[in-house]
Design an enzyme around this catalytic site. Structure first.
Site, PDB file in Angstrom:
ATOM      1  N   ASN A  10      54.620  38.935  45.690  1.00  0.00           N
ATOM      2  CA  ASN A  10      54.848  39.976  44.688  1.00  0.00           C
ATOM      3  C   ASN A  10      55.316  41.219  45.445  1.00  0.00           C
ATOM      4  OD1 ASN A  10      54.752  41.896  42.696  1.00  0.00           O
ATOM      5  ND2 ASN A  10      52.513  41.890  42.494  1.00  0.00           N
ATOM      6  N   LYS A  12      56.467  43.953  44.265  1.00  0.00           N
ATOM      7  CA  LYS A  12      56.229  45.223  43.557  1.00  0.00           C
ATOM      8  C   LYS A  12      57.494  46.097  43.601  1.00  0.00           C
ATOM      9  CE  LYS A  12      51.426  44.542  44.653  1.00  0.00           C
ATOM     10  NZ  LYS A  12      50.100  45.072  44.848  1.00  0.00           N
ATOM     11  N   HIS A  98      49.533  41.914  35.597  1.00  0.00           N
ATOM     12  CA  HIS A  98      49.089  42.342  36.934  1.00  0.00           C
ATOM     13  C   HIS A  98      48.202  43.577  36.790  1.00  0.00           C
ATOM     14  CE1 HIS A  98      49.204  44.113  40.938  1.00  0.00           C
ATOM     15  NE2 HIS A  98      49.385  42.884  41.361  1.00  0.00           N
ATOM     16  N   GLU A 100      48.143  46.292  38.235  1.00  0.00           N
ATOM     17  CA  GLU A 100      48.865  47.576  38.204  1.00  0.00           C
ATOM     18  C   GLU A 100      49.475  47.832  36.825  1.00  0.00           C
ATOM     19  OE1 GLU A 100      51.099  46.739  41.753  1.00  0.00           O
ATOM     20  OE2 GLU A 100      49.214  46.896  42.858  1.00  0.00           O
ATOM     21  N   GLU A 170      42.785  38.201  40.856  1.00  0.00           N
ATOM     22  CA  GLU A 170      43.010  39.302  41.781  1.00  0.00           C
ATOM     23  C   GLU A 170      41.975  40.398  41.527  1.00  0.00           C
ATOM     24  OE1 GLU A 170      47.297  39.307  43.333  1.00  0.00           O
ATOM     25  OE2 GLU A 170      47.333  40.350  41.430  1.00  0.00           O
ATOM     26  N   GLY A 176      45.673  45.653  47.829  1.00  0.00           N
ATOM     27  CA  GLY A 176      46.254  46.707  48.653  1.00  0.00           C
ATOM     28  C   GLY A 176      45.230  47.544  49.408  1.00  0.00           C
ATOM     29  N   SER A 216      44.899  41.510  49.252  1.00  0.00           N
ATOM     30  CA  SER A 216      44.840  41.657  50.708  1.00  0.00           C
ATOM     31  C   SER A 216      44.836  40.330  51.467  1.00  0.00           C
ATOM     32  CB  SER A 216      43.631  42.505  51.109  1.00  0.00           C
ATOM     33  OG  SER A 216      43.758  43.816  50.572  1.00  0.00           O
TER      34      SER A 216
HETATM   35  P1  PGA Z   1      48.138  42.896  48.185  1.00  0.00           P
HETATM   36  O1  PGA Z   1      48.640  42.767  46.669  1.00  0.00           O
HETATM   37  O2  PGA Z   1      48.345  41.545  48.834  1.00  0.00           O
HETATM   38  O3  PGA Z   1      48.986  43.964  48.806  1.00  0.00           O
HETATM   39  O4  PGA Z   1      46.696  43.262  48.145  1.00  0.00           O
HETATM   40  C1  PGA Z   1      48.392  41.625  45.911  1.00  0.00           C
HETATM   41  C2  PGA Z   1      48.916  41.791  44.516  1.00  0.00           C
HETATM   42  O5  PGA Z   1      48.841  42.894  43.975  1.00  0.00           O
HETATM   43  O6  PGA Z   1      49.413  40.832  43.897  1.00  0.00           O
END
Ligand code: PGA
Length: 255
Positions: A10, A12, A98, A100, A170, A176, A216
């Site tokens: 992903n 983003k 997601h 976000e 998630e 992140g 992460s």
């Molecule tokens: P990340 O993001 O691996 O940077 O933690 C995962 C995601 O948001 O799908």
């Protein structure tokens, strides 16, 4: 039936068309010959068409994925992208809900549910994201939150479609932040989700639905996560932006 593992990136709001094309030139070569796992890349909308053309030219089996979509096919929805537009490009999958989108852009379970149905109706396979916030975990509400996200998010979906559904667990506190869920924490929730499908639908569906972990993920923790019996793959943000790091994640048991 065996669940084919999925390694999904992903990206983003990262990478321009030029930058994604550069990534792919090397990446396609790095992962050539891999056929026992599905590799999924979700770049920005602006890159989808260019990347699709590249994948076709190279005869690559990488699955192209959108990061979001609206549920309507067209209309006065400034700034949105419709399933018809994604279908035209030939996108295979779409990430829906997601964290976000949920927490920065205020998408709720009912809105997400409409997108899941719409994606299936247009033949675009959704990756439905679920996950609890830190305070929800600390308040022992993890399973309650997941139950609600699944129950509402899938409420109107015809059962026939569900075999093609992918869930991404998630935990919001792990995205992140560099704080990955321990394999024990991940397995516990993945098992809960699989049992949820068994209880709500049936055992054969529960055995088919693929459940990815996200938050992460790196080449250092991938093996421990993939060793969990109910983890069928990963959804990777930060570490998927670098060719070598994402390749290491995909090939965690090969190199
Ligand atoms: P990340 O993001 O691996 O940077 O933690 C995962 C995601 O948001 O799908």
């Amino acid at each position: 039936m065996e669940r084919i593992p999925i390694f999904a990136a992903n990206w983003k709001m990262n990478k321009t068309i030029k930058e994604s094309a550069e990534f792919f030139k090397e990446f396609i070569y790095n992962i050539s010959g891999i056929v026992d796992r599905e590799i999924v890349i979700a770049p920005a909308f602006t890159c989808l068409q260019e990347i699709k053309a590249m994948l076709q030219k190279e005869n690559s089996n990488i699955s192209l994925c959108a990061q979001n979509m609206h549920f309507k096919d067209a209309g006065a929805f400034t700034g949105e992208i419709s399933p018809v537009m994604l279908q035209e490009i030939g996108v295979k999958r779409v990430i829906i809900g997601h964290s976000e989108r949920r927490h920065i852009f205020g998408e709720d379970n009912n809105f997400i549910a409409l997108k899941v149905i719409s994606a299936f109706n247009y033949g675009i396979l959704p990756i439905l994201c679920v996950g609890e916030k830190l305070e929800e975990r600390e308040g022992n509400k993890t399973f309650k939150v997941i139950d609600e996200q699944l129950s509402k998010g899938l409420s109107e979906v015809k059962e026939d479609f569900l075999k093609d559904l992918v869930i991404a667990y998630e935990p919001v506190w792990a995205i992140g932040t560099g704080k990955t869920a321990t394999p024990l924490q991940a397995q516990e929730v993945h098992e809960y989700i699989r049992n949820w499908f068994e209880k709500k639908y049936n055992l054969s569906l529960a055995k088919i639905v693929r459940i990815l972990y996200g938050g992460s993920v790196t080449h250092d923790n991938i093996k421990f996560l993939m060793d969990c019996p109910d983890v069928d793959g990963v959804l990777v943000g930060g570490a998927s932006l670098k060719n070598d790091l994402f390749t290491k994640i995909i090939k965690y048991d090969i190199i």
